[in-house]
Design an enzyme around this catalytic site. Structure first.
Site, PDB file in Angstrom:
ATOM      1  NE  ARG A 112     -20.557  88.506  74.571  1.00 54.64           N
ATOM      2  CZ  ARG A 112     -20.861  87.247  74.273  1.00 54.64           C
ATOM      3  NH1 ARG A 112     -20.433  86.713  73.137  1.00 54.64           N
ATOM      4  NH2 ARG A 112     -21.575  86.511  75.082  1.00 54.64           N
ATOM      5  CG  ASP A 135     -29.877  89.229  65.375  1.00 60.25           C
ATOM      6  OD1 ASP A 135     -30.496  88.155  65.263  1.00 60.25           O
ATOM      7  OD2 ASP A 135     -28.707  89.285  65.805  1.00 60.25           O
ATOM      8  NE  ARG A 160     -15.697  83.484  60.480  1.00 64.97           N
ATOM      9  CZ  ARG A 160     -15.016  84.041  61.482  1.00 64.97           C
ATOM     10  NH1 ARG A 160     -14.663  85.311  61.415  1.00 64.97           N
ATOM     11  NH2 ARG A 160     -14.693  83.325  62.541  1.00 64.97           N
ATOM     12  CG  ASP A 180     -10.305  92.775  59.288  1.00 63.48           C
ATOM     13  OD1 ASP A 180      -9.148  93.170  59.024  1.00 63.48           O
ATOM     14  OD2 ASP A 180     -10.543  91.897  60.150  1.00 63.48           O
ATOM     15  CD  GLU A 199      -9.903  86.166  55.155  1.00 58.18           C
ATOM     16  OE1 GLU A 199      -9.271  85.631  56.093  1.00 58.18           O
ATOM     17  OE2 GLU A 199     -10.809  86.979  55.342  1.00 58.18           O
ATOM     18  CG  HIS A 212      -9.266  87.811  59.099  1.00 60.53           C
ATOM     19  ND1 HIS A 212      -9.904  86.777  58.487  1.00 60.53           N
ATOM     20  CD2 HIS A 212      -9.843  87.915  60.330  1.00 60.53           C
ATOM     21  CE1 HIS A 212     -10.822  86.255  59.307  1.00 60.53           C
ATOM     22  NE2 HIS A 212     -10.801  86.941  60.431  1.00 60.53           N
ATOM     23  CB  ALA A 251     -11.154  93.141  63.057  1.00 57.64           C
ATOM     24  CB  ALA A 252      -9.741  89.501  66.299  1.00 57.35           C
TER      25      ALA A 252
END
Length: 321
Positions: free
Chosen positions: A154, A175, A236, A260, A265, A284, A286-287
């Site tokens: 997605r 993929d 990741r 990112d 971490e 981290h 991005a979201a």
């Protein structure tokens, strides 16, 4: 009787409101360690756990026999021991549609920043060098360049749409689980990863953390990339052998990176990438747009509500017999 939900960290009120309206009691953990989590779960005998990136261990699941559901505020489930949850009959729910656009936009942002050598320009400008523009080398427009996407799910397909339709880039991808006829984006799937690495001007890594993917971006992979290519990772950190990436950057195997996520971490502040002008780094984030946070939190909260009320589960993360 109210059901009890333990939030492992403070999250957006939008998710809380959904649970409050359903009669839930919400407890927010008073610390960040596994010992604290176990103590809170045992003390309150919670029915549900809401997590973000916190690790949910078997010991935490064992701390309350009432535990029925673990909800992930986000997409990847690598911080939850899903196998153990399934064995115990604990439903896992998550928010696969919550942050895909936010992450895709972040990838594009890092690509632009890398292509325009943003970190170097910003540092020079702030130090008084307004004429840095006259000395710039290896800056690029995105139009006409090739983006290689590793992981065409997605998020990968949203990135492809933005890159091809918004910036006029050529997009190729690899993929092993994707089929060309199923692509909803202008991405040409290639038969092997090495061809994508060799042909792309940008590589965007969009893979989950799995035994089959961890450490798969290693020194040999960076050797296959173009010497003027950029590596982008908003998926990741442990999919990349970070020492190999650092070596590749230091040796000039690739031109730069936009990151990112990291293998460890929070990042160690002795990490040499922090001082590299050709590496754009974000912690981290991005979201973490407002829209993504609300979508993730409300979706995860609805998942808890569905399980606790015996309703069909919209986004199950495991299958309970």
């Amino acid at each position: 009787m109210k059901y009890k939900v333990l939030f492992l960290k403070e999250l957006d009120v939008s998710g809380k409101q959904i649970l409050w309206d359903d009669g839930a009691e919400i407890i927010v953990a008073g610390g960040h360690s596994e010992d604290v989590f176990i103590k809170e779960i045992r003390e309150h005998q919670v029915d549900a756990i809401m997590c973000r990136t916190e690790i949910v261990t078997p010991a935490m699941m064992d701390a309350s026999p009432n535990l029925k559901v673990i909800a992930k505020h986000g997409v990847g489930l690598d911080n939850i021991n899903v196998e153990y949850a399934t064995k115990k009959g604990i439903q896992v729910v998550y928010a696969p549609l919550g942050n895909y656009n936010s992450v895709a936009e972040h990838v594009i942002m890092l690509m632009l920043m890398a292509a325009r050598r943003y970190k170097h320009v910003d540092r020079e400008f702030r130090s008084g060098n307004f004429d840095v523009r006259y000395t710039l080398q290896d800056t690029f427009e995105l139009e006409g360049l090739t983006l290689g996407i590793l992981g065409c799910g997605r998020i990968g397909q949203i990135i492809a749409n933005k890159a091809a339709l918004g910036f006029g880039m050529n997009v190729i991808g690899y993929d092993p689980y994707a089929r060309q006829e199923s692509m909803k984006a202008p991405v040409k799937l290639l038969e092997n990863r090495d061809d994508v690495l060799a042909r792309a001007d940008f590589i965007s890594l969009n893979l989950p953390s799995l035994p089959s993917t961890r450490g798969s971006m290693n020194y040999a992979a960076f050797q296959r990339m173009k010497p003027k290519a950029f590596f982008i990772n908003c998926s990741r950190g442990d999919v990349v052998v970070e020492a190999d990436l650092i070596k590749a950057l230091q040796e000039g195997l690739i031109l730069g990176a936009g990151l990112d996520v990291f293998d460890k971490e929070p990042i160690e502040y002795a990490n040499p990438m922090l001082e590299m002008d050709n590496v754009i780094m974000t912690p981290h984030t991005a979201a973490t747009t407002r829209q993504a946070v609300v979508r993730c939190c409300t979706t995860a909260a609805r998942g808890i509500m569905e399980v606790m009320n015996g309703k069909p589960i919209t986004f199950p993360g495991n299958k309970i017999d």
